[in-house]
Design a protein around this motif. Structure first.
Motif, PDB file in Angstrom:
ATOM      1  N   ILE A 119      55.051  54.958  85.435  1.00  0.00           N
ATOM      2  CA  ILE A 119      55.578  54.540  86.741  1.00  0.00           C
ATOM      3  C   ILE A 119      56.375  53.249  86.602  1.00  0.00           C
ATOM      4  O   ILE A 119      57.435  53.082  87.233  1.00  0.00           O
ATOM      5  CB  ILE A 119      54.424  54.374  87.750  1.00  0.00           C
ATOM      6  CG1 ILE A 119      53.780  55.736  88.052  1.00  0.00           C
ATOM      7  CG2 ILE A 119      54.925  53.727  89.039  1.00  0.00           C
ATOM      8  CD1 ILE A 119      52.574  55.653  88.968  1.00  0.00           C
ATOM      9  N   LEU A 120      55.888  52.300  85.783  1.00  0.00           N
ATOM     10  CA  LEU A 120      56.627  51.044  85.583  1.00  0.00           C
ATOM     11  C   LEU A 120      58.006  51.317  84.988  1.00  0.00           C
ATOM     12  O   LEU A 120      59.006  50.720  85.417  1.00  0.00           O
ATOM     13  CB  LEU A 120      55.834  50.109  84.666  1.00  0.00           C
ATOM     14  CG  LEU A 120      54.626  49.391  85.276  1.00  0.00           C
ATOM     15  CD1 LEU A 120      53.900  48.581  84.214  1.00  0.00           C
ATOM     16  CD2 LEU A 120      55.057  48.478  86.425  1.00  0.00           C
ATOM     17  N   ILE A 121      58.071  52.224  84.022  1.00  0.00           N
ATOM     18  CA  ILE A 121      59.366  52.543  83.401  1.00  0.00           C
ATOM     19  C   ILE A 121      60.301  53.191  84.416  1.00  0.00           C
ATOM     20  O   ILE A 121      61.477  52.825  84.525  1.00  0.00           O
ATOM     21  CB  ILE A 121      59.154  53.461  82.182  1.00  0.00           C
ATOM     22  CG1 ILE A 121      58.419  52.707  81.070  1.00  0.00           C
ATOM     23  CG2 ILE A 121      60.496  53.998  81.668  1.00  0.00           C
ATOM     24  CD1 ILE A 121      58.037  53.564  79.890  1.00  0.00           C
ATOM     25  N   LYS A 122      59.785  54.140  85.195  1.00  0.00           N
ATOM     26  CA  LYS A 122      60.621  54.797  86.201  1.00  0.00           C
ATOM     27  C   LYS A 122      61.030  53.837  87.308  1.00  0.00           C
ATOM     28  O   LYS A 122      62.037  54.059  87.991  1.00  0.00           O
ATOM     29  CB  LYS A 122      59.874  55.990  86.805  1.00  0.00           C
ATOM     30  CG  LYS A 122      59.714  57.170  85.853  1.00  0.00           C
ATOM     31  CD  LYS A 122      58.880  58.280  86.468  1.00  0.00           C
ATOM     32  CE  LYS A 122      59.513  58.857  87.707  1.00  0.00           C
ATOM     33  NZ  LYS A 122      58.719  59.967  88.278  1.00  0.00           N
ATOM     34  N   LYS A 124      61.168  48.679  85.377  1.00  0.00           N
ATOM     35  CA  LYS A 124      60.482  47.466  84.919  1.00  0.00           C
ATOM     36  C   LYS A 124      60.100  47.587  83.454  1.00  0.00           C
ATOM     37  O   LYS A 124      58.976  47.296  83.044  1.00  0.00           O
ATOM     38  CB  LYS A 124      59.245  47.210  85.789  1.00  0.00           C
ATOM     39  CG  LYS A 124      59.602  46.990  87.257  1.00  0.00           C
ATOM     40  CD  LYS A 124      58.375  46.823  88.138  1.00  0.00           C
ATOM     41  CE  LYS A 124      58.789  46.615  89.597  1.00  0.00           C
ATOM     42  NZ  LYS A 124      57.629  46.478  90.493  1.00  0.00           N
ATOM     43  N   LEU A 125      61.073  48.009  82.645  1.00  0.00           N
ATOM     44  CA  LEU A 125      60.831  48.240  81.228  1.00  0.00           C
ATOM     45  C   LEU A 125      60.346  46.973  80.529  1.00  0.00           C
ATOM     46  O   LEU A 125      59.478  47.034  79.649  1.00  0.00           O
ATOM     47  CB  LEU A 125      62.112  48.750  80.564  1.00  0.00           C
ATOM     48  CG  LEU A 125      62.013  49.104  79.074  1.00  0.00           C
ATOM     49  CD1 LEU A 125      61.043  50.260  78.864  1.00  0.00           C
ATOM     50  CD2 LEU A 125      63.403  49.451  78.521  1.00  0.00           C
ATOM     51  N   ILE A 128      52.316  44.944  79.760  1.00  0.00           N
ATOM     52  CA  ILE A 128      51.038  44.602  80.410  1.00  0.00           C
ATOM     53  C   ILE A 128      50.101  45.802  80.464  1.00  0.00           C
ATOM     54  O   ILE A 128      48.874  45.649  80.440  1.00  0.00           O
ATOM     55  CB  ILE A 128      51.250  44.018  81.822  1.00  0.00           C
ATOM     56  CG1 ILE A 128      51.791  45.071  82.783  1.00  0.00           C
ATOM     57  CG2 ILE A 128      52.135  42.800  81.802  1.00  0.00           C
ATOM     58  CD1 ILE A 128      51.729  44.650  84.236  1.00  0.00           C
ATOM     59  N   THR A 129      50.660  47.003  80.544  1.00  0.00           N
ATOM     60  CA  THR A 129      49.845  48.215  80.459  1.00  0.00           C
ATOM     61  C   THR A 129      49.995  48.902  79.105  1.00  0.00           C
ATOM     62  O   THR A 129      49.084  49.583  78.644  1.00  0.00           O
ATOM     63  CB  THR A 129      50.229  49.219  81.564  1.00  0.00           C
ATOM     64  OG1 THR A 129      51.632  49.516  81.477  1.00  0.00           O
ATOM     65  CG2 THR A 129      49.909  48.656  82.939  1.00  0.00           C
ATOM     66  N   GLY A 130      51.158  48.713  78.457  1.00  0.00           N
ATOM     67  CA  GLY A 130      51.432  49.397  77.207  1.00  0.00           C
ATOM     68  C   GLY A 130      50.559  48.925  76.051  1.00  0.00           C
ATOM     69  O   GLY A 130      50.086  49.746  75.249  1.00  0.00           O
ATOM     70  N   LEU A 131      50.318  47.619  75.945  1.00  0.00           N
ATOM     71  CA  LEU A 131      49.511  47.107  74.839  1.00  0.00           C
ATOM     72  C   LEU A 131      48.063  47.598  74.913  1.00  0.00           C
ATOM     73  O   LEU A 131      47.537  48.111  73.914  1.00  0.00           O
ATOM     74  CB  LEU A 131      49.575  45.576  74.799  1.00  0.00           C
ATOM     75  CG  LEU A 131      50.920  44.978  74.373  1.00  0.00           C
ATOM     76  CD1 LEU A 131      50.854  43.456  74.355  1.00  0.00           C
ATOM     77  CD2 LEU A 131      51.327  45.492  72.998  1.00  0.00           C
ATOM     78  N   LYS A 168      55.281  39.118  90.362  1.00  0.00           N
ATOM     79  CA  LYS A 168      56.514  39.396  89.624  1.00  0.00           C
ATOM     80  C   LYS A 168      56.644  40.839  89.140  1.00  0.00           C
ATOM     81  O   LYS A 168      57.755  41.353  89.029  1.00  0.00           O
ATOM     82  CB  LYS A 168      56.608  38.454  88.412  1.00  0.00           C
ATOM     83  CG  LYS A 168      56.602  36.985  88.768  1.00  0.00           C
ATOM     84  CD  LYS A 168      57.801  36.616  89.641  1.00  0.00           C
ATOM     85  CE  LYS A 168      57.831  35.124  89.925  1.00  0.00           C
ATOM     86  NZ  LYS A 168      59.000  34.745  90.789  1.00  0.00           N
ATOM     87  N   VAL A 169      55.526  41.487  88.843  1.00  0.00           N
ATOM     88  CA  VAL A 169      55.587  42.845  88.303  1.00  0.00           C
ATOM     89  C   VAL A 169      55.394  43.888  89.406  1.00  0.00           C
ATOM     90  O   VAL A 169      56.219  44.776  89.607  1.00  0.00           O
ATOM     91  CB  VAL A 169      54.538  43.044  87.184  1.00  0.00           C
ATOM     92  CG1 VAL A 169      54.622  44.469  86.625  1.00  0.00           C
ATOM     93  CG2 VAL A 169      54.741  42.027  86.077  1.00  0.00           C
TER      94      VAL A 169
END
Length: 685
Positions: free
Chosen positions: A563-566, A569-570, A575-578, A59-60
């Motif tokens: 990369i996820l934000i760009k 996939k905000l 999953i990486t931010g925490l 999903k991500v």
């Protein structure tokens, strides 16, 4: 019915895991069976891999197994080589599983068994496994680019240059420390030295066999390699008891350091299929075989964990290393929970070998989960020892006293009784002259493993099991050093390629030789200094190992979050931010304390001032004067490097936030550098 049965199985696994973790967490005042630790670990990793990792992959990341990987598109027989998934898994696991999951949990046991266990389990499945998998995915989607180069391509020159310089500098220190640990493990240990030496020609034989003699016959090559590896292990024991052969493999640290340096250079320049991949793959059999054997022995004997859940040393007064529970348990245990070094492997050798994206979850998430299990086994092996024995082995003589009687009196006064006779008997059983003040974690881990193996398979072989464990640790660590050197070469090529494009060509022979020589020369210099001067050089860089490793993990998660934000996939950046936010807090706090703490056992500057005061007062002996001068220089160097590393992290964090804010506001930013889709022509590899 089949679907219902499958759900029932996972419910049972979840209940068993929850019961085991709960039993470990709430147990107080009495010993706890080590089997609870194995049960908790296996259940947690199984559930996380089956559900959390699968959800992230589908999903991500949206893994696409029809897409051609860099290994297929750039196949050149040297660095980019489509490789069987099991060999890649073996290489990846062997490359990431160095001294961290063995030594870190052993040292952190001074706080008790509970903090380390919870950090390994929670940090592993939510932090380390995620970091490894997403970094591997993003690197594969960008032609196998290194972490620093991905930062430059996605964030821009400011954060990118900081990441490239910072990660390379950290890498040099990590490899140098790994090299010193290997040298110390093999020094005057003919068994370890001869076995490690034998793995090199064995790996080359297996590499030729599977590439030229019987291509694709992985099971045959594996069987050949395992048989030869077992013969090498048995032969090492025979060498250790043969006077003439023992002399050939019995060396001082400096000679072994040169051998390690030469080996590192060879592993960096030779085709990956010839030495690096098969050697790491075969080492995995020894690593996993030993860990599985240890788990079986624990399951059979069900030893009691004798270390309390929490000790009085959580306040920072511990004898093994200074610093309170927060943040130093999260720094001491890096590999096994989350390790930035893994991100370098996941954006170095591994993305250039995987033949299909469907293997990313198994190699990235699964490989890290397996290493986390190794860390749990190491923690158990350390904590089944009597606490008094554990502290007698790991506490420096300067803390507990140089004389045996003084040491046992000090340790017993802490509430951990131990006797001189007990330690002398244990040393004789292990075939050692003494076990007092054998600091560093490796000896106590070997004693713990030998005790478990001895209880399960015969106490008459304790000395054999002890020396086998020492050899096992040496093999474990060397695979990280060789892969790290090759990754360092890739990183330097990426950096130089921004200035001289031809040097950025990964497999161009002049670039390969030049960059490999530079990388080996840099970490080899620090290794050389550390070996010839045990009171200075790289030895005093050891405190930076944990901090720099976690700083590197924060950098990797920072790049992945950007990369996820760009990528639009905000909603999934947690999953990486925490884990990124947690690591920023931990590493910044630890760095501040290591630089500015007034405690001379924690703060670099405080320790340097203390040494300078003693030097000025003339209270040191003539022999200690020169040592003190060297220590003062290295303590200031440690402080400067720590400040540089944490500043690098914050530059990258702010640049990632700047780029993300511009993207979310609809302002222009650097475009995503993901390679265009090309259908794969490979199947079943």
């Amino acid at each position: 019915m089949k679907n219902l049965l499958g759900k029932l199985v996972w419910v049972i696994v979840a209940v068993a895991g929850a019961a085991a973790v709960g039993g470990i967490a709430i147990n107080r005042g009495e010993s706890i069976n080590a089997l609870w630790f194995i049960t908790a670990a296996v259940c947690v990793y199984a559930i996380a891999y089956r559900f959390y990792a699968a959800w992230i992959a589908a999903k991500v990341l949206v893994i696409d197994e029809t897409r051609a990987t860099p290994a297929e598109r750039f196949d050149n027989g040297r660095d980019f080589v489509p490789t069987n998934k099991w060999i890649v898994f073996g290489h990846h696991f062997a490359a990431i599983a160095g001294p961290g999951p063995l030594v870190g949990p052993t040292l952190a046991a001074q706080f008790g068994y509970l903090p380390g266990t919870l950090w390994i389990l929670i940090g592993g499945v939510l932090g380390g496994c995620v970091q490894d998998m997403v970094t591997l995915f993003f690197s594969m989607r960008r032609d196998g680019r290194s972490l620093g180069q991905m930062a430059r391509d996605e964030l821009g020159p400011i954060g990118g240059v900081a990441a490239m310089v910072g990660t390379l500098a950290i890498m040099i220190i990590l490899i140098a420390v790994l090299g010193l640990v290997v040298v110390n493990a093999m020094k005057h240990s003919p068994w370890a030295t001869s076995t490690v030496a034998a793995t090199i020609p064995i790996a080359m034989i297996v590499g030729f066999y599977m590439r030229s003699i019987r291509p694709g016959r992985v099971l045959e090559g594996s069987a050949l390699g395992v048989i030869l590896l077992l013969l090498a292990v048995a032969g090492g024991g025979w060498v250790d008891h043969h006077p003439a052969l023992r002399a050939i493999f019995d060396h001082e640290g400096l000679a072994l350091a040169w051998c390690v340096i030469i080996y590192g250079f060879a592993a960096a320049i030779l085709p990956v299929w010839l030495l690096l991949a098969p050697r790491d793959y075969l080492s995995t059999f020894m690593k996993l075989g030993t860990v599985i054997l240890l788990a079986i022995a624990i399951a059979v004997m069900q030893p009691q964990v004798k270390m309390p859940a929490l000790t009085q040393f959580i306040d920072g007064t511990g004898p093994i290393f200074g610093g309170s529970l927060f943040p130093f348990v999260f720094i001491t245990i890096a590999c096994g929970a989350i390790s930035g070094f893994h991100a370098l492997i996941a954006s170095g050798t591994t993305p250039k070998l995987l033949a299909s994206e469907r293997h990313i979850r198994m190699v990235g998430y699964g490989g890290m989960a397996l290493e986390s299990f190794v860390a749990i086994m190491a923690l158990v092996a350390a904590t089944v020892l009597d606490p008094g024995v554990y502290f007698a082995i790991n506490s420096p003589a300067g803390i507990v006293g140089a004389e045996a009687a003084q040491a046992v009196a000090t340790i017993s006064a802490w509430g951990f009784p131990v006797t001189v006779e007990q330690m002398e008997t244990l040393a004789r059983q292990m075939g050692e002259a003494t076990l007092f003040a054998r600091t560093g974690g490796a000896p106590s881990l070997a004693v713990g493993m030998a005790s478990i193996f001895g209880s399960a398979f015969g106490n008459g072989l304790l000395a054999l099991w002890y020396h086998f464990a020492i050899m096992f640790e040496a093999v474990f660590i060397l695979t990280t050093l060789d892969a790290g050197t090759r990754v360092g070469r890739f990183m330097l090529q990426d950096m130089l390629g921004n200035i001289f494009p031809k040097l950025g060509r990964t497999s161009w022979t002049p670039s390969v030789i030049l960059t490999s020589a530079i990388i080996v020369g840099l970490w080899g210099y620090f290794l050389y200094i550390g070996v010839i001067d045990p009171n200075g050089g790289v030895n005093l860089l050891w405190p930076l190992f944990g901090i720099s490793n976690q700083l590197l993990a924060a950098i990797a998660l920072c790049v992945a979050t950007g990369i996820l934000i760009k990528s639009g996939k905000l909603k999934h950046i947690w999953i990486t931010g925490l884990p990124l936010v947690w690591l920023i807090v931990v590493t910044t706090t630890a760095s501040w304390q290591k630089i500015f703490s007034d405690d001379v056992r924690v703060g670099f500057l405080a320790a340097a001032q203390d040494k300078a005061a003693k030097l000025a007062a003339g209270t040191l002996s003539p022999g200690d004067v020169e040592v003190a001068k060297q220590l003062i220089f290295n303590l200031h160097l440690d402080a400067a490097l720590t400040a540089f590393f944490v500043l690098t992290l914050w530059i990258i964090v702010f640049d990632m936030l700047r780029v993300s804010a511009r993207h979310l506001a609809g302002k222009p930013v650097l475009p995503l550098t993901e390679s265009p889709y090309i259908p794969s022509k490979l199947a079943g590899i």
